[in-house]
Scaffold this active site. Structure first.
Site, short mmCIF file in Angstrom:
data_model
loop_
_atom_site.label_atom_id
_atom_site.label_comp_id
_atom_site.label_asym_id
_atom_site.label_seq_id
_atom_site.Cartn_x
_atom_site.Cartn_y
_atom_site.Cartn_z
N ILE A 151 0.75 -1.25 -0.01
CA ILE A 151 -0.10 -0.14 0.13
C ILE A 151 0.99 1.16 0.18
O ILE A 151 0.42 2.23 -0.66
CB ILE A 151 -0.93 0.20 1.33
CG1 ILE A 151 -1.95 -1.15 1.01
CG2 ILE A 151 -1.72 1.32 1.34
CD1 ILE A 151 -2.74 -1.35 2.29
N ASP A 170 11.14 1.99 6.38
CA ASP A 170 10.77 0.60 6.46
C ASP A 170 11.88 -0.15 6.62
O ASP A 170 12.85 -0.18 5.48
CB ASP A 170 9.88 0.61 5.08
CG ASP A 170 9.36 -0.88 4.98
OD1 ASP A 170 9.64 -1.92 5.57
OD2 ASP A 170 8.30 -1.08 4.55
N CYS A 229 -4.24 5.21 7.93
CA CYS A 229 -5.23 4.85 7.43
C CYS A 229 -4.75 3.23 7.47
O CYS A 229 -5.28 2.17 6.86
CB CYS A 229 -5.84 4.91 5.84
SG CYS A 229 -6.32 6.51 5.77
N ARG A 231 -3.54 0.86 10.90
CA ARG A 231 -4.33 0.17 12.12
C ARG A 231 -4.18 1.04 13.11
O ARG A 231 -3.24 1.86 13.52
CB ARG A 231 -3.40 -1.11 12.26
CG ARG A 231 -3.02 -2.11 11.28
CD ARG A 231 -4.21 -2.72 10.45
NE ARG A 231 -5.18 -3.48 11.23
CZ ARG A 231 -6.06 -3.94 10.67
NH1 ARG A 231 -6.74 -3.75 9.48
NH2 ARG A 231 -6.94 -4.74 11.26
N GLU A 260 -12.11 -0.23 18.25
CA GLU A 260 -13.03 -0.22 17.40
C GLU A 260 -14.04 -1.17 17.71
O GLU A 260 -14.02 -2.30 18.36
CB GLU A 260 -12.46 -0.41 15.90
CG GLU A 260 -11.52 0.65 15.61
CD GLU A 260 -11.11 0.46 14.10
OE1 GLU A 260 -11.46 -0.53 13.42
OE2 GLU A 260 -10.31 1.29 13.44
N HIS A 278 -13.10 3.50 9.60
CA HIS A 278 -12.33 2.32 8.97
C HIS A 278 -12.92 1.88 7.42
O HIS A 278 -13.32 0.80 7.21
CB HIS A 278 -12.45 0.75 9.88
CG HIS A 278 -11.37 0.05 9.74
ND1 HIS A 278 -10.79 -0.56 10.98
CD2 HIS A 278 -10.51 -0.29 8.60
CE1 HIS A 278 -9.90 -1.24 10.17
NE2 HIS A 278 -9.71 -1.05 9.12
N GLY A 280 -11.01 2.51 4.73
CA GLY A 280 -10.00 2.31 3.73
C GLY A 280 -10.01 1.16 2.60
O GLY A 280 -9.74 1.55 1.49
N ALA A 281 -10.95 0.13 2.88
CA ALA A 281 -10.75 -0.84 2.04
C ALA A 281 -12.61 -0.96 1.41
O ALA A 281 -12.66 -1.88 1.04
CB ALA A 281 -10.56 -2.41 2.61
#
Length: 531
Positions: A151, A170, A229, A231, A260, A278, A280-281
């Site tokens: 992502i 990262d 966006c 976790r 949540e 939530h 995002g997807a």
């Protein structure tokens, strides 16, 4: 017929995939934990999104469970450690909603930079608050990515299209991949010091939990825009609230929260804060994609053993599965042999691959070998749980591969280093090898001695000194015990030297038989093996 429980909302197309491939499905959404535990043992597979939470108690109750499929990326609702220990494969679908989540992160970034939700609310209330909303441009600003995987990389591509400078933190991002994406790889402190906007794209793990702590956020540039966006739990929400109140953060936009559903949260009502539930997807395309992917992946595993996007098991494609199957069977049998003759455990494991098998996907083959090796002492272990069990035990594992095998088209050799006892050989190692011939596993070497034959369900293994009369005495002893010999394979070093007898027998012999064998002159070791 395998049976799958669909415990969260999936599209009908996913259900159709299961049905068309011969897998029975039950759809039971919104089950309580107790309700799930009560029926868990009825299913081979469990398909979930984020609402259903298969924890250690659920997994323990699911005695027939083989796979959990998560339609989406995040798997923090699944106890992966418990699943691994139980030998349950955990899969997700990391690619199905990548574009959708990346687009939502960019949308939240724009919304925060221009305070679009508040401007919309004021405008529709008839206030026409034009002077109250002076935003900031994103072009030529520096975007800091925490996580530059599937992502994050897509967010980077879109940010580059906005002429943003992109820096990324990262640990798994290689310099080559960073150059390919056109981003600069930096450490976290550098990112905090340079970024005008930060977006998070990392899973929630012990290493990433609270990665943007109060201390970390204090190092960030004043006027930062923060977007999450990914976790909940990655960011200290109380610290974000304070920094929004005092102006250290210019704006924040969160799609995810530590708890949540977030009916209440310390961030709600903060100045320049934007929240979505939530989402995002949550696009038609993504919901369909992840549902179809998880159904295909679970079906492939249950029907053919193919493993895709597993978090606790090496991947095996549908094309690889049939080719690997005989090598997996061979490796498991060799491991079982080594485990059963290592009466006092082992300190190190070496697996050698030669010939054709050396060029295949060896990870599942190694997992099968470890499963067989550990089964004698651990019992309930399989290809999923074996590698982690071995790692936790501190036993060293190494592999080697050789493209050519001197004698066979393919060969797998397993060597285990055992503690030195009266029954150990001089080197402290036990070694055996096998090959796949005509699609079936065969043993071809024990303790360095050539000895070729098929595996039987029950075998008698005898290590002796090569002296006349041994075979006759052994045959007579088996006959007296009423044990029929199915196969008989011999190997030796030199005349009068060390020898091996591997005898396939039609049933389990009485315990007294091995004691009598041990008492025979020249017998060093005798063991009944089960495969």
């Amino acid at each position: 017929m395998p049976k799958v429980l669909i415990a969260d909302d999936l599209s009908q197309a996913a259900v159709d995939i299961f049905t068309n491939r011969g897998i029975d499905t039950d759809i039971k959404v919104g089950l309580s934990k107790d309700e799930l535990i009560a029926i868990a043992d009825q299913y081979d597979g469990l398909a979930v999104r984020s609402a259903c939470k298969p924890d250690a108690d659920v997994i323990a109750a699911a005695t027939n469970l083989k796979v959990i499929g998560r339609a989406g990326i995040g798997v923090d609702n699944i106890d992966i450690k418990a699943a691994t220990a139980k030998g349950v494969v955990v899969m997700n679908t990391p690619f199905g909603n990548a574009v959708t989540t990346a687009e939502h992160a960019v949308a939240m970034m724009f919304a925060a930079a221009r305070q679009i939700p508040a401007a919309d609310q004021g405008t529709q209330a008839g206030k026409w608050p034009k002077k109250s909303f002076v935003g900031t441009e994103l072009s030529y600003k520096t975007l800091g990515l925490i996580g530059c995987g599937n992502i994050g990389a897509r967010v980077a591509e879109r940010a580059k299209g906005l002429t943003m400078k992109v820096v990324a933190y990262d640990p798994f991002l290689t310099e080559e991949r960073a150059i390919e994406l056109g981003v600069e790889k930096v450490d976290l402190d550098t990112l905090l010091a340079r970024a005008d906007v930060i977006t998070l794209h990392t899973p929630l793990t012990d290493q990433t939990r609270n990665i943007l702590s109060r201390e970390a956020l204090a190092k960030a540039k004043k006027g930062l825009i923060l977007v999450n966006c990914a976790r909940g739990g990655l960011v200290d929400e109380a610290a974000v609230r304070e920094m929004l109140d005092n102006g250290h953060l210019a704006a924040a936009a969160f799609d995810v929260f530590a708890e949540e559903p977030a009916k209440e949260n310390i961030l709600f009502g903060a100045p320049n804060f934007i929240a979505t539930p939530h989402l995002g997807a949550a696009t038609v395309e993504a919901q369909e994609n992840v549902a179809l992917q998880v159904a295909e992946q679970m079906s492939d595993y249950l029907l053919s053993g193919a493993v895709t996007n597993a978090l606790n098991m090496p991947s095996v494609t549908a094309d690889e599965a049939p080719r690997l199957k005989p090598f997996i069977e061979l490796a498991e049998k060799l491991g079982a042999f080594a485990g059963q003759v290592s009466d006092h455990g082992f300190e190190e494991v070496v697996i050698e691959y030669e010939g054709e098998v050396a060029e295949l996907n060896r990870k599942p083959v190694t997992a099968a070998a470890l499963s067989g090796l550990l089964h004698a002492s651990r019992g309930d272990v399989n290809m999923v749980s074996a590698p982690s069990i071995l790692a936790e035990s501190g036993v060293k594992l190494s592999e080697t591969k050789t493209e050519e095998s001197p004698v066979y088209d393919n060969l797998i050799r397993i060597k285990v280093k055992v503690p030195r006892t009266a029954n150990s050989d001089e080197t402290g190692w036990r070694s055996l090898a096998g090959t796949v011939s005509a699609g079936r596993p065969r043993i071809v070497e024990v303790k360095g001695m050539p000895l070729e034959g098929a595996f039987s369900s029950v075998m008698l293994y005898v290590n002796n000194i090569d002296k006349p009369g041994f075979i006759g005495a052994l045959g007579a002893m088996l006959g007296e015990a009423g044990i029929n010999i199915a196969t008989f394979h011999l190997g030796r070093q030199d005349t009068g030297g060390e020898a091996i007898a591997l005898i396939g027998i039609d049933g389990l012999p009485p315990h007294e038989l091995t004691e009598k064998l041990d008492a025979l002159p020249h017998v060093r070791y005798a063991k009944v093996l089960n495969f």
